[in-house]
Motif scaffolding. Structure first.
Motif, PDB file in Angstrom:
ATOM      1  N   CYS A  59       0.977  -1.186  -0.214  1.00 13.36           N
ATOM      2  CA  CYS A  59      -0.026  -0.009   0.100  1.00 13.36           C
ATOM      3  C   CYS A  59       0.807   1.286   0.011  1.00 13.36           C
ATOM      4  O   CYS A  59       1.883   1.154   0.354  1.00 13.36           O
ATOM      5  N   LEU A  60       0.325   2.438  -0.360  1.00  9.68           N
ATOM      6  CA  LEU A  60       0.878   3.870  -0.299  1.00  9.68           C
ATOM      7  C   LEU A  60       0.946   3.924   1.126  1.00  9.68           C
ATOM      8  O   LEU A  60      -0.238   3.879   1.933  1.00  9.68           O
ATOM      9  N   LEU A  61       2.142   4.405   1.401  1.00  7.80           N
ATOM     10  CA  LEU A  61       2.344   4.817   2.872  1.00  7.80           C
ATOM     11  C   LEU A  61       2.613   6.192   3.320  1.00  7.80           C
ATOM     12  O   LEU A  61       3.798   6.626   2.707  1.00  7.80           O
ATOM     13  N   LYS A 115      -5.600   0.164  10.101  1.00  5.77           N
ATOM     14  CA  LYS A 115      -6.219  -1.100  10.416  1.00  5.77           C
ATOM     15  C   LYS A 115      -7.245  -1.595   9.466  1.00  5.77           C
ATOM     16  O   LYS A 115      -7.544  -2.644   9.438  1.00  5.77           O
ATOM     17  N   LYS A 116      -7.785  -0.637   8.429  1.00  9.12           N
ATOM     18  CA  LYS A 116      -8.880  -1.213   7.593  1.00  9.12           C
ATOM     19  C   LYS A 116      -7.996  -1.424   6.357  1.00  9.12           C
ATOM     20  O   LYS A 116      -9.026  -1.683   5.275  1.00  9.12           O
ATOM     21  N   ASN A 117      -6.681  -1.588   6.291  1.00 10.41           N
ATOM     22  CA  ASN A 117      -6.068  -1.601   5.046  1.00 10.41           C
ATOM     23  C   ASN A 117      -5.862  -3.458   4.984  1.00 10.41           C
ATOM     24  O   ASN A 117      -5.459  -3.764   5.791  1.00 10.41           O
ATOM     25  N   HIS A 118      -5.856  -3.713   3.661  1.00  7.69           N
ATOM     26  CA  HIS A 118      -5.451  -5.160   3.392  1.00  7.69           C
ATOM     27  C   HIS A 118      -4.138  -5.540   3.771  1.00  7.69           C
ATOM     28  O   HIS A 118      -3.716  -6.664   4.212  1.00  7.69           O
ATOM     29  N   THR A 119      -3.245  -4.489   3.500  1.00 14.62           N
ATOM     30  CA  THR A 119      -1.948  -4.617   4.045  1.00 14.62           C
ATOM     31  C   THR A 119      -1.632  -5.010   5.403  1.00 14.62           C
ATOM     32  O   THR A 119      -0.944  -5.608   5.718  1.00 14.62           O
TER      33      THR A 119
END
Length: 162
Positions: free
Chosen positions: A31-33, A52-56
């Protein structure tokens, strides 16, 4: 404290953007961070925060290492791919060139500057969890253009809800 005023201050910053990649042995994710920083010189340590909502985040919660890629202006397509698409519905790695790195961590070939860090600890900081990294391998190449900052990507529609 005025929360809107704090948000206004933060929107003025142009902090560096990265792409983080990982694997739990069965799945790849990235993901973009925007939340990341070196936090120690000796020993070298780097902290990244994942939503916390991210697939990564889900994949990284079972991973032992993360790849951190510095984004330059010539990597704008990668910023869109990893920032505006969710790993819940998109195989981002099918859409870009990559190779397995240390511990199988996916390394993006378009990014000349990267490192892989071993996750030493995790810290719940609110809607994000921080991962403290000990760099274990890195590469620094010559990249065209300057670094992509927050202002260049702030209008992207996130792949996951905020």
């Amino acid at each position: 404290m005025s929360v809107p005023a704090f948000g206004a201050v933060m929107r003025q910053l142009d902090y560096p953007m990265y792409i983080v990649t990982t694997t739990d042995g069965a799945r790849r994710a990235g993901c973009l961070l925007g939340f990341a920083a070196q936090c120690s010189i000796s020993p070298p340590r780097f902290m990244v925060w994942l939503s916390k909502k991210n697939h990564t985040f889900q994949v990284a919660s079972r991973a032992t290492r993360l790849g951190v890629h510095r984004l330059t202006e010539d990597c704008g397509d990668l910023a869109v791919l990893f920032g505006a698409h969710s790993g819940f519905g998109t195989d981002k790695f099918a859409r870009c060139a990559w190779r397995p790195g240390h511990g199988g961590v996916p390394l993006l070939q378009a990014c000349a500057d990267w490192f892989v860090g071993e996750i030493l600890s995790r810290h719940d900081t609110g809607d994000h969890v921080g991962a403290l990294l000990r760099p274990v391998t890195a590469a620094s190449g010559t990249s065209a253009g300057g670094q992509i900052g927050f202002r260049a990507v702030r209008d992207l529609e996130p792949g996951n809800p905020a």
